[in-house]
Scaffold this motif. Structure first.
Motif, short mmCIF file in Angstrom:
data_model
loop_
_atom_site.label_atom_id
_atom_site.label_comp_id
_atom_site.label_asym_id
_atom_site.label_seq_id
_atom_site.Cartn_x
_atom_site.Cartn_y
_atom_site.Cartn_z
N GLY A 1 9.79 8.77 -3.73
CA GLY A 1 8.36 9.01 -3.81
C GLY A 1 7.88 8.69 -5.21
N PHE A 2 6.82 7.89 -5.31
CA PHE A 2 6.34 7.41 -6.60
C PHE A 2 5.04 8.08 -6.99
CE2 PHE A 2 3.65 4.39 -8.99
CZ PHE A 2 4.42 4.29 -10.13
N ASP A 3 4.98 8.50 -8.24
CA ASP A 3 3.75 9.02 -8.83
C ASP A 3 3.68 8.52 -10.27
OD1 ASP A 3 1.61 10.38 -9.92
OD2 ASP A 3 2.33 12.38 -9.38
N GLY A 4 2.85 7.53 -10.50
CA GLY A 4 2.71 6.93 -11.82
C GLY A 4 2.17 7.88 -12.88
N ASP B 1 0.80 -1.22 0.00
CA ASP B 1 0.00 0.00 0.00
C ASP B 1 0.84 1.28 0.00
OD1 ASP B 1 0.99 -0.38 2.53
OD2 ASP B 1 -0.86 0.18 3.56
N ALA B 2 2.14 1.15 -0.26
CA ALA B 2 3.05 2.29 -0.18
C ALA B 2 3.02 3.15 -1.43
CB ALA B 2 4.48 1.80 0.06
N ARG B 3 3.29 4.43 -1.23
CA ARG B 3 3.51 5.35 -2.34
C ARG B 3 5.01 5.59 -2.49
NH1 ARG B 3 1.16 10.54 -1.45
NH2 ARG B 3 1.50 10.88 -3.66
N LEU B 4 5.79 4.70 -1.89
CA LEU B 4 7.25 4.76 -1.97
C LEU B 4 7.75 3.55 -2.73
CD1 LEU B 4 7.99 5.70 1.75
CD2 LEU B 4 7.99 7.25 -0.22
N ARG B 5 8.78 3.76 -3.54
CA ARG B 5 9.39 2.66 -4.28
C ARG B 5 10.88 2.59 -3.97
NH1 ARG B 5 7.45 1.47 -10.24
NH2 ARG B 5 8.01 -0.59 -9.51
N ILE B 6 11.43 1.42 -4.22
CA ILE B 6 12.85 1.15 -4.03
C ILE B 6 13.45 0.92 -5.41
CG2 ILE B 6 14.53 -0.43 -3.02
CD1 ILE B 6 12.14 -1.35 -1.17
#
Length: 126
Positions: free
Chosen positions: A92-95, A42-47
């Motif tokens: 921080g991820f934003d598709g 459920d994260a809006r963070l990516r590695i």
């Protein structure tokens, strides 16, 4: 840094650096491609890390600092963290961002990541 960071890069020696252009950090991951994954379901963070870091063990040093930082941000014990090797990026991820899929960290995320870097024993570049 004048703008809000979109990533933090953690090196195997414990150095960490915030940045606002992920392409700069991705150059630090090595020549073997980049693997990306969500921190949690459920994260809006990516590695992001080298695609081959776990296979090419002679080329990518263990990164216990990144493992500890990621575990803290995800809210699970360090002992349960998966192995990490080589430099690791948390971003921080934003598709919807067609340029590079990043977004600035929220204030809460920035605070949590700052705390996690401290807990992990990282040295943060100013």
């Amino acid at each position: 840094m004048a703008t809000t960071p979109v990533y933090v890069l953690v090196h195997p020696d414990g150095r960490a650096e915030w940045g606002d252009r992920i392409a700069r950090a991705e150059k630090q991951l090595g020549p073997h491609g980049i693997g990306r994954a969500f921190l949690s379901d459920d994260a809006r963070l990516r590695i992001a890390t080298s695609d081959c870091a776990l296979v090419l063990r002679d080329e990518y040093a263990p990164n216990p600092y990144a493992a500890a930082m990621l575990a803290h941000v995800a809210g699970f014990p360090v002992q349960a963290a998966p192995e990490t090797r080589g430099p690791v990026i948390l971003f921080g991820f934003d598709g919807r961002n067609e340029w590079d899929s990043t977004r600035p960290f929220s204030d809460d995320e920035h605070g949590l990541i700052t705390q996690a870097l401290d807990v992990a024993g990282c040295t943060v570049a100013s």
